[in-house]
Scaffold this motif. Structure first.
Motif, PDB file in Angstrom:
ATOM      1  N   LEU A 112       0.759  -1.154  -0.047  1.00 48.66           N
ATOM      2  CA  LEU A 112       0.121   0.085   0.016  1.00 48.66           C
ATOM      3  C   LEU A 112       0.894   1.313   0.017  1.00 48.66           C
ATOM      4  N   ALA A 113       2.075   1.298  -0.337  1.00 42.28           N
ATOM      5  CA  ALA A 113       2.819   2.385  -0.686  1.00 42.28           C
ATOM      6  C   ALA A 113       3.549   2.548  -1.981  1.00 42.28           C
ATOM      7  N   PHE A 114       4.039   3.563  -2.488  1.00 36.74           N
ATOM      8  CA  PHE A 114       4.599   3.483  -3.869  1.00 36.74           C
ATOM      9  C   PHE A 114       5.842   2.853  -3.715  1.00 36.74           C
ATOM     10  N   LYS A 115       6.644   2.577  -2.696  1.00 37.10           N
ATOM     11  CA  LYS A 115       7.842   1.774  -2.502  1.00 37.10           C
ATOM     12  C   LYS A 115       7.695   0.341  -3.395  1.00 37.10           C
TER      13      LYS A 115
ATOM     14  N   SER B 156       7.308   9.219   6.464  1.00 36.42           N
ATOM     15  CA  SER B 156       8.055   8.688   5.682  1.00 36.42           C
ATOM     16  C   SER B 156       8.661   9.661   4.878  1.00 36.42           C
ATOM     17  N   MET B 157       8.612  11.143   5.125  1.00 34.30           N
ATOM     18  CA  MET B 157       9.057  12.264   4.702  1.00 34.30           C
ATOM     19  C   MET B 157      10.000  13.000   5.700  1.00 34.30           C
ATOM     20  N   ASP B 158      10.122  12.517   6.692  1.00 34.33           N
ATOM     21  CA  ASP B 158      10.668  13.007   8.116  1.00 34.33           C
ATOM     22  C   ASP B 158      12.434  12.727   7.931  1.00 34.33           C
TER      23      ASP B 158
ATOM     24  N   PHE C  89      14.352  12.135  -1.954  1.00 31.44           N
ATOM     25  CA  PHE C  89      14.524  12.564  -3.379  1.00 31.44           C
ATOM     26  C   PHE C  89      14.577  11.830  -4.499  1.00 31.44           C
ATOM     27  N   GLY C  90      14.279  10.434  -4.127  1.00 31.21           N
ATOM     28  CA  GLY C  90      14.223   9.351  -5.149  1.00 31.21           C
ATOM     29  C   GLY C  90      13.227   9.352  -5.995  1.00 31.21           C
ATOM     30  N   ASP C  91      11.989   9.416  -5.642  1.00 33.99           N
ATOM     31  CA  ASP C  91      10.675   9.556  -6.379  1.00 33.99           C
ATOM     32  C   ASP C  91      10.826  10.724  -7.198  1.00 33.99           C
TER      33      ASP C  91
ATOM     34  N   PRO D 225      -1.532  11.137   4.433  1.00 32.62           N
ATOM     35  CA  PRO D 225      -0.835  12.788   4.713  1.00 32.62           C
ATOM     36  C   PRO D 225       0.275  13.206   3.867  1.00 32.62           C
ATOM     37  N   HIS D 226       0.809  12.051   3.254  1.00 30.58           N
ATOM     38  CA  HIS D 226       2.106  12.404   2.499  1.00 30.58           C
ATOM     39  C   HIS D 226       1.534  12.860   1.233  1.00 30.58           C
ATOM     40  N   THR D 227       0.406  12.204   0.468  1.00 30.25           N
ATOM     41  CA  THR D 227      -0.096  12.844  -0.540  1.00 30.25           C
ATOM     42  C   THR D 227      -0.866  14.376  -0.241  1.00 30.25           C
TER      43      THR D 227
HETATM   44  C1  LIG Z   1       9.374   6.834   0.772  1.00 31.30           C
HETATM   45  C2  LIG Z   1       7.972   7.684   0.883  1.00 31.30           C
HETATM   46  C3  LIG Z   1       8.026   9.023   0.434  1.00 31.30           C
HETATM   47  C4  LIG Z   1       9.069   9.746  -0.009  1.00 31.30           C
HETATM   48  O1  LIG Z   1       9.767   9.347  -1.042  1.00 31.30           O
HETATM   49  P1  LIG Z   1      11.299   9.581  -1.467  1.00 31.30           P
HETATM   50  O2  LIG Z   1      11.551   8.869  -2.590  1.00 31.30           O
HETATM   51  O3  LIG Z   1      11.934   9.483  -0.311  1.00 31.30           O
HETATM   52  O4  LIG Z   1      11.222  11.124  -1.834  1.00 31.30           O
HETATM   53  C5  LIG Z   1       6.900   9.687   0.315  1.00 31.30           C
HETATM   54  N1  LIG Z   1       5.687   9.109   0.809  1.00 31.30           N
HETATM   55  C6  LIG Z   1       5.472   7.756   1.310  1.00 31.30           C
HETATM   56  C7  LIG Z   1       4.111   7.221   1.643  1.00 31.30           C
HETATM   57  C8  LIG Z   1       6.673   7.218   1.217  1.00 31.30           C
HETATM   58  O5  LIG Z   1       6.617   5.803   1.672  1.00 31.30           O
END
Ligand SMILES: *Cc1c(COP(=O)(O)O)cnc(C)c1O
Length: 462
Positions: free
Chosen positions: A109-112, A307-309, A257-259, A385-387
């Motif tokens: 459930l996350a972009f990773k 995840s952005m801390d 800064f990966g994404d 919250p990241h979105t």
């Molecule tokens: C890892 C992550 C980010 C940040 O992505 P970066 O590639 O580290 O910039 C943002 N949102 C979520 C939910 C993440 O898991």
């Protein structure tokens, strides 16, 4: 395609070697020697193609002879077969000129997952062919650990050990790591916080005898193959909104800064991207860098978008390499200043190039919560919250003539407390995960002690 270090002082490697080694020996990050460019007709031809077909074409120039065409097609197919949405990374429109690119339909459930699922299949194919096995050890504060466990579970060539700080990850995050039952994946609950986990991980990599004995490998976010996998969805989403005939812009919730660097790569490859907007939470080193021309570390303040801390944005080094004319010595100098003097000032030329491609903004905690509530009220969409940080930062950059795509990096159910605080309702887990809280957990507690940790890995690897 050959890969060079951003610090200019490490052996030049093939794709396969760069993927398996992660960090370069001079402390730098591997980047391709040049950026392959796709013809406009090729990009236009992506319209209507399956995600996997676009992925194949976008990534093929970077792979070299690591895999044959057929092998690579099969790897890409296996990587995304487990995504819960046929489009893999679909979009929804939330406002005039503003779309969300949903990157959270993978298993954790996350972009990773988008990158980690591909890396799992590439490691397995590469190691299997060579008759080799490796032990992957990683530390996680939440999302990376579960993505790695899901990507490598059940694979023959790899044993995985994930260190997490006992009692300091959310219950959803912990259960995602501890419920897979395959014998090659292990979750180690470490007595201590995330810094302790990272310190012991580093100690393990620095114990060269142990490193060799268990063939230690890493899959953290500086691995080039992870960045590469993320380039693909910039193409699929932009083409769906009219590229290459019309340009688009992206806003990206950013930590390491990966994404967003993947978006920069897509632009170098010929995708017409107008603005790449860096969105940060209150940990805003990247926003300050753009605004002030100075890259300076401050302490990390925990936020509702954890995840952005971060304060050291590892993949930013890859961009520095380009905006400093690919001079490794200059990058090595800057990274030395960052380590010993907590920061550095960008040259006027480099700052100009940075601002020519990127914009930036930050969202406070209150703005993040208000954005979750407002998007729900106006569209019915529940966002994580990241979105929400991304959506808040994107809004002043929206123009009627250029579509804005904000990356939705996690499913809201992964961060239920923040979402509930914002809108008074707890988001439900998607159907394929609804029984997460009923599945049995498997956890190995380990003391904060290198020898105990190494003995645990020795004893449990196959
Ligand atoms: C890892 C992550 C980010 C940040 O992505 P970066 O590639 O580290 O910039 C943002 N949102 C979520 C939910 C993440 O898991």
């Amino acid at each position: 395609m050959r890969y060079v270090s951003t610090r200019g002082n490490a052996p030049v490697l093939s794709f396969e070697a760069a993927m398996l080694s992660g960090l370069a020996l001079d402390g730098g990050l591997y980047v391709p020697e040049d950026w392959p460019v796709l013809e406009a007709e090729t990009i236009a031809g992506f319209a209507g193609q399956a995600y996997e077909d676009v992925a194949y074409t976008v990534m093929r120039p970077y792979i070299g002879d690591a895999f044959t065409d057929d092998e690579f097609r099969a790897i890409v197919g296996r990587a995304y077969a487990g995504f819960a949405h046929k489009a893999r990374c679909p979009m929804v429109q939330i406002d005039a000129g503003h779309w969300l690119l949903e990157l959270f339909h993978g298993p954790t459930l996350a972009f990773k997952d988008v990158a980690m699922q591909l890396i799992g299949q590439m490691f397995e194919a590469s190691l299997g062919r060579a008759g080799k096995r490796v032990t992957i050890v990683g530390a996680t504060s939440g999302d990376t650990g579960s993505a790695a466990i899901e990507a490598f579970r059940g694979l023959d060539a790899v044993d995985v050990f994930i260190l997490y700080p006992d009692g300091r990850v959310s219950e959803v995050q912990r259960r995602q790591m501890t419920t897979p039952q395959e014998a090659n994946v292990h979750t180690l609950a470490i007595e201590g916080d995330f810094d302790v986990c990272q310190a012991r991980l580093k100690d393990m990599f620095n114990d060269h005898a142990f490193r060799e004995e268990v063939a230690l490998a890493g899959v953290n976010s500086i691995n080039w193959a992870r960045v590469l996998a993320q380039v693909v969805y910039y193409f699929t989403s932009a083409v769906a909104l009219g590229a290459p005939a019309r340009p688009v812009s992206f806003t990206v919730p950013t930590g390491n800064f990966g994404d967003i660097f993947a978006g920069y790569v897509a632009k170098r490859m010929g995708l017409p991207i107008d603005r790449l907007v860096i969105a940060t939470n209150q940990n805003d080193i990247l926003h300050r860098t753009l605004a002030e021309g100075e890259h300076r570390k401050e302490g990390v303040v925990p936020s509702i978008s954890p995840s952005m801390d971060i304060q050291v944005s590892s993949n930013f080094e890859r961009l520095l390499f380009d905006i400093y004319d690919r001079e490794g010595e200059a990058v090595a100098q800057l990274m030395g200043e960052l380590k010993h003097a907590d920061g550095f000032e960008l040259s006027q030329g480099a700052l100009g190039r940075l601002r020519a491609e990127f914009s930036s903004g930050r969202a406070s905690e209150e703005e993040t919560l208000a954005t979750i509530a407002r998007v729900y009220k106006t569209t019915g969409e529940v966002i994580c919250p990241h979105t929400a940080v991304g959506v808040h930062v994107a809004e002043p950059h929206i123009r009627t003539d250029i579509p804005m795509i904000t990356l939705a990096t996690a499913h809201p159910a992964k961060f239920p407390d923040a979402v509930e605080r914002a809108m008074g309702q707890r988001p439900a887990l998607p159907p394929h995960m609804a029984d997460l809280f009923d599945r049995p957990e498997r956890i190995t507690p380990v003391a904060n002690d290198l020898e105990a940790l190494e003995n645990t890995v020795r004893g449990m690897r196959r």
